[in-house]
Structures are given as structure tokens and as C-alpha cells.
Design a protein around this motif. Structure first.
Motif, PDB file in Angstrom:
ATOM      1  N   VAL A  37     -36.292   3.655  29.336  1.00  0.00           N
ATOM      2  CA  VAL A  37     -37.017   4.300  28.273  1.00  0.00           C
ATOM      3  C   VAL A  37     -36.873   5.856  28.502  1.00  0.00           C
ATOM      4  CG1 VAL A  37     -38.955   3.967  27.113  1.00  0.00           C
ATOM      5  CG2 VAL A  37     -38.538   2.130  28.515  1.00  0.00           C
ATOM      6  N   VAL A  38     -36.875   5.923  29.412  1.00  0.00           N
ATOM      7  CA  VAL A  38     -36.920   7.589  29.734  1.00  0.00           C
ATOM      8  C   VAL A  38     -35.374   7.884  29.442  1.00  0.00           C
ATOM      9  CG1 VAL A  38     -37.168   9.660  31.355  1.00  0.00           C
ATOM     10  CG2 VAL A  38     -38.716   7.592  31.500  1.00  0.00           C
ATOM     11  N   VAL A  39     -34.481   7.649  29.741  1.00  0.00           N
ATOM     12  CA  VAL A  39     -32.931   8.053  29.574  1.00  0.00           C
ATOM     13  C   VAL A  39     -33.212   7.820  28.358  1.00  0.00           C
ATOM     14  CG1 VAL A  39     -30.600   7.367  30.485  1.00  0.00           C
ATOM     15  CG2 VAL A  39     -32.194   7.426  31.936  1.00  0.00           C
ATOM     16  N   PHE A  40     -32.925   7.011  27.437  1.00  0.00           N
ATOM     17  CA  PHE A  40     -32.713   6.568  26.043  1.00  0.00           C
ATOM     18  C   PHE A  40     -33.779   7.300  25.692  1.00  0.00           C
ATOM     19  CE2 PHE A  40     -34.062   4.580  21.892  1.00  0.00           C
ATOM     20  CZ  PHE A  40     -33.239   4.472  21.189  1.00  0.00           C
ATOM     21  N   VAL A  41     -34.743   7.697  25.810  1.00  0.00           N
ATOM     22  CA  VAL A  41     -35.145   9.292  24.865  1.00  0.00           C
ATOM     23  C   VAL A  41     -34.673   9.922  25.127  1.00  0.00           C
ATOM     24  CG1 VAL A  41     -37.781   9.988  25.050  1.00  0.00           C
ATOM     25  CG2 VAL A  41     -37.545   7.827  25.258  1.00  0.00           C
ATOM     26  N   LEU A  42     -34.018  10.663  26.845  1.00  0.00           N
ATOM     27  CA  LEU A  42     -33.306  11.639  26.789  1.00  0.00           C
ATOM     28  C   LEU A  42     -31.393  11.936  25.777  1.00  0.00           C
ATOM     29  CD1 LEU A  42     -34.435  12.294  30.592  1.00  0.00           C
ATOM     30  CD2 LEU A  42     -35.406  13.617  28.539  1.00  0.00           C
ATOM     31  N   GLY A  48     -30.102  13.947  19.252  1.00  0.00           N
ATOM     32  CA  GLY A  48     -29.827  14.935  17.682  1.00  0.00           C
ATOM     33  C   GLY A  48     -30.217  16.548  17.742  1.00  0.00           C
ATOM     34  N   ILE A  49     -30.165  17.524  18.761  1.00  0.00           N
ATOM     35  CA  ILE A  49     -29.689  17.988  18.893  1.00  0.00           C
ATOM     36  C   ILE A  49     -28.321  18.610  18.933  1.00  0.00           C
ATOM     37  CG2 ILE A  49     -29.990  20.292  20.748  1.00  0.00           C
ATOM     38  CD1 ILE A  49     -32.861  19.387  22.075  1.00  0.00           C
ATOM     39  N   PHE A  50     -27.713  17.988  19.160  1.00  0.00           N
ATOM     40  CA  PHE A  50     -26.112  18.355  19.125  1.00  0.00           C
ATOM     41  C   PHE A  50     -25.793  17.665  17.845  1.00  0.00           C
ATOM     42  CE2 PHE A  50     -21.787  16.002  18.967  1.00  0.00           C
ATOM     43  CZ  PHE A  50     -20.895  17.244  19.566  1.00  0.00           C
ATOM     44  N   ALA A  51     -26.364  16.868  17.253  1.00  0.00           N
ATOM     45  CA  ALA A  51     -26.224  16.556  15.158  1.00  0.00           C
ATOM     46  C   ALA A  51     -26.807  17.981  14.409  1.00  0.00           C
ATOM     47  CB  ALA A  51     -26.945  15.014  15.108  1.00  0.00           C
ATOM     48  N   PHE A  52     -27.526  18.111  14.875  1.00  0.00           N
ATOM     49  CA  PHE A  52     -28.620  19.807  14.826  1.00  0.00           C
ATOM     50  C   PHE A  52     -27.362  20.953  14.385  1.00  0.00           C
ATOM     51  CE2 PHE A  52     -30.877  23.278  14.178  1.00  0.00           C
ATOM     52  CZ  PHE A  52     -31.501  23.011  13.146  1.00  0.00           C
ATOM     53  N   LEU A  53     -26.837  20.211  15.735  1.00  0.00           N
ATOM     54  CA  LEU A  53     -25.984  22.003  16.113  1.00  0.00           C
ATOM     55  C   LEU A  53     -24.596  21.448  15.558  1.00  0.00           C
ATOM     56  CD1 LEU A  53     -26.564  22.887  19.641  1.00  0.00           C
ATOM     57  CD2 LEU A  53     -26.976  23.712  17.676  1.00  0.00           C
ATOM     58  N   LEU A  54     -24.372  20.729  15.702  1.00  0.00           N
ATOM     59  CA  LEU A  54     -23.006  20.390  14.420  1.00  0.00           C
ATOM     60  C   LEU A  54     -23.133  20.774  12.950  1.00  0.00           C
ATOM     61  CD1 LEU A  54     -21.509  17.362  16.034  1.00  0.00           C
ATOM     62  CD2 LEU A  54     -20.643  19.922  15.520  1.00  0.00           C
ATOM     63  N   TYR A  55     -24.384  20.345  12.149  1.00  0.00           N
ATOM     64  CA  TYR A  55     -24.689  20.518  10.536  1.00  0.00           C
ATOM     65  C   TYR A  55     -25.250  21.273  10.355  1.00  0.00           C
ATOM     66  CZ  TYR A  55     -28.315  21.142   6.925  1.00  0.00           C
ATOM     67  OH  TYR A  55     -29.261  21.527   6.291  1.00  0.00           O
ATOM     68  N   LEU A  56     -24.806  22.445  11.633  1.00  0.00           N
ATOM     69  CA  LEU A  56     -25.430  24.328  11.432  1.00  0.00           C
ATOM     70  C   LEU A  56     -24.465  24.851  11.180  1.00  0.00           C
ATOM     71  CD1 LEU A  56     -28.723  25.102  13.432  1.00  0.00           C
ATOM     72  CD2 LEU A  56     -28.782  25.020  10.722  1.00  0.00           C
ATOM     73  N   GLU A  57     -23.162  24.348  12.474  1.00  0.00           N
ATOM     74  CA  GLU A  57     -22.072  24.908  12.272  1.00  0.00           C
ATOM     75  C   GLU A  57     -21.417  24.927  11.204  1.00  0.00           C
ATOM     76  OE1 GLU A  57     -18.541  26.784  13.516  1.00  0.00           O
ATOM     77  OE2 GLU A  57     -20.994  26.705  14.743  1.00  0.00           O
ATOM     78  N   ARG A  58     -21.242  23.292  10.838  1.00  0.00           N
ATOM     79  CA  ARG A  58     -20.577  23.204   9.819  1.00  0.00           C
ATOM     80  C   ARG A  58     -21.175  24.339   8.193  1.00  0.00           C
ATOM     81  NH1 ARG A  58     -20.320  16.801   9.513  1.00  0.00           N
ATOM     82  NH2 ARG A  58     -18.908  16.611  11.344  1.00  0.00           N
ATOM     83  N   LYS A  59     -22.406  24.061   8.193  1.00  0.00           N
ATOM     84  CA  LYS A  59     -22.701  25.653   6.943  1.00  0.00           C
ATOM     85  C   LYS A  59     -22.280  26.509   6.857  1.00  0.00           C
ATOM     86  CE  LYS A  59     -27.569  24.951   4.864  1.00  0.00           C
ATOM     87  NZ  LYS A  59     -28.846  24.364   4.709  1.00  0.00           N
ATOM     88  N   ILE A  60     -22.864  27.174   8.328  1.00  0.00           N
ATOM     89  CA  ILE A  60     -22.277  28.443   8.122  1.00  0.00           C
ATOM     90  C   ILE A  60     -20.709  28.518   8.138  1.00  0.00           C
ATOM     91  CG2 ILE A  60     -21.898  30.018  10.209  1.00  0.00           C
ATOM     92  CD1 ILE A  60     -24.424  28.931  11.688  1.00  0.00           C
ATOM     93  N   LYS A  61     -20.107  27.576   8.863  1.00  0.00           N
ATOM     94  CA  LYS A  61     -18.621  28.005   8.382  1.00  0.00           C
ATOM     95  C   LYS A  61     -18.312  27.316   6.921  1.00  0.00           C
ATOM     96  CE  LYS A  61     -15.181  26.200  11.125  1.00  0.00           C
ATOM     97  NZ  LYS A  61     -14.787  24.704  12.347  1.00  0.00           N
ATOM     98  N   LYS A  62     -18.910  26.787   6.000  1.00  0.00           N
ATOM     99  CA  LYS A  62     -18.894  26.588   4.189  1.00  0.00           C
ATOM    100  C   LYS A  62     -19.453  27.984   4.194  1.00  0.00           C
ATOM    101  CE  LYS A  62     -20.201  22.870   2.809  1.00  0.00           C
ATOM    102  NZ  LYS A  62     -21.049  22.042   1.879  1.00  0.00           N
ATOM    103  N   LEU A  63     -20.292  29.345   4.628  1.00  0.00           N
ATOM    104  CA  LEU A  63     -21.071  30.020   3.762  1.00  0.00           C
ATOM    105  C   LEU A  63     -19.788  31.143   4.547  1.00  0.00           C
ATOM    106  CD1 LEU A  63     -24.234  30.207   4.355  1.00  0.00           C
ATOM    107  CD2 LEU A  63     -23.528  30.204   2.325  1.00  0.00           C
ATOM    108  N   GLU A  64     -19.025  31.097   5.077  1.00  0.00           N
ATOM    109  CA  GLU A  64     -18.381  32.053   5.483  1.00  0.00           C
ATOM    110  C   GLU A  64     -17.011  32.110   4.577  1.00  0.00           C
ATOM    111  OE1 GLU A  64     -17.849  31.538   9.771  1.00  0.00           O
ATOM    112  OE2 GLU A  64     -19.319  32.952  10.579  1.00  0.00           O
ATOM    113  N   THR A  65     -16.575  30.842   4.629  1.00  0.00           N
ATOM    114  CA  THR A  65     -15.398  31.240   4.063  1.00  0.00           C
ATOM    115  C   THR A  65     -15.901  31.099   2.134  1.00  0.00           C
ATOM    116  OG1 THR A  65     -16.006  28.894   3.466  1.00  0.00           O
ATOM    117  CG2 THR A  65     -14.074  29.495   5.395  1.00  0.00           C
ATOM    118  N   LYS A  66     -16.888  30.878   1.956  1.00  0.00           N
ATOM    119  CA  LYS A  66     -17.585  30.863  -0.021  1.00  0.00           C
ATOM    120  C   LYS A  66     -17.433  32.183   0.215  1.00  0.00           C
ATOM    121  CE  LYS A  66     -21.456  30.090  -2.849  1.00  0.00           C
ATOM    122  NZ  LYS A  66     -22.746  29.510  -2.885  1.00  0.00           N
ATOM    123  N   LYS A  67     -17.730  33.585   0.691  1.00  0.00           N
ATOM    124  CA  LYS A  67     -17.803  35.410   0.971  1.00  0.00           C
ATOM    125  C   LYS A  67     -16.415  35.585   0.813  1.00  0.00           C
ATOM    126  CE  LYS A  67     -21.144  37.111   2.745  1.00  0.00           C
ATOM    127  NZ  LYS A  67     -22.281  37.627   3.884  1.00  0.00           N
TER     128      LYS A  67
END
Length: 67
Positions: A37-42, A48-67
Motif C-alpha cells: 500500500v505504501v509503495v502504491f501510494v508513493l 502525478g508529479i511527473f504528469a503535472f511536470l509534463l503538462y507544464l512543459e507542454r504549456k510552456i513550449k506552446k507559450l514559447e512558440t506563440k511569441k
């Protein structure tokens, strides 16, 4: 100065005793099957952290190419 040395020695003793307590707690969890259970929660938290970082990376990349 004596107050700080007493506090530092108490903190050092606490840090030294933590691995023994952690090992005892881990063996108890392993014997009860709760370690999975501990291993599953970790793993879920890290995924979740990895998915959030990927989401932020894509969003930043989109904003960089927009300029």
C-alpha cells in the motif's frame, strides 16, 4: 552557547536513532502486507508529479512558440 550544543546533540541523537526505527517499522509493514500500500501510494504521487511536470512543459513550449 551551551543551549545550542545541547540542542544540537539532541538533534544528532534523534537522527542517529531514526534508521533503526524505520527499519523496524518497514519489517512490520512487510510482515503485515501493508508495504505494498505504501509503495502504491508513493508511486501514485510520483506519477502525478511527473504528469503535472509534463503538462507544464507542454504549456510552456506552446507559450514559447506563440511569441
Amino acid at each position: 552557547m551551551k543551549k545550542y550544543s545541547t540542542l544540537l546533540s539532541l538533534l544528532l541523537l534523534l537522527i542517529i536513532s531514526l534508521p533503526a526505527k524505520a527499519q523496524e517499522m518497514a519489517s512490520d509493514m512487510r510482515s503485515n502486507g501493508k508495504i505494498y500500500v505504501v509503495v502504491f501510494v508513493l508511486a501514485t504521487i510520483f506519477a502525478g508529479i511527473f504528469a503535472f511536470l509534463l503538462y507544464l512543459e507542454r504549456k510552456i513550449k506552446k507559450l514559447e512558440t506563440k511569441k
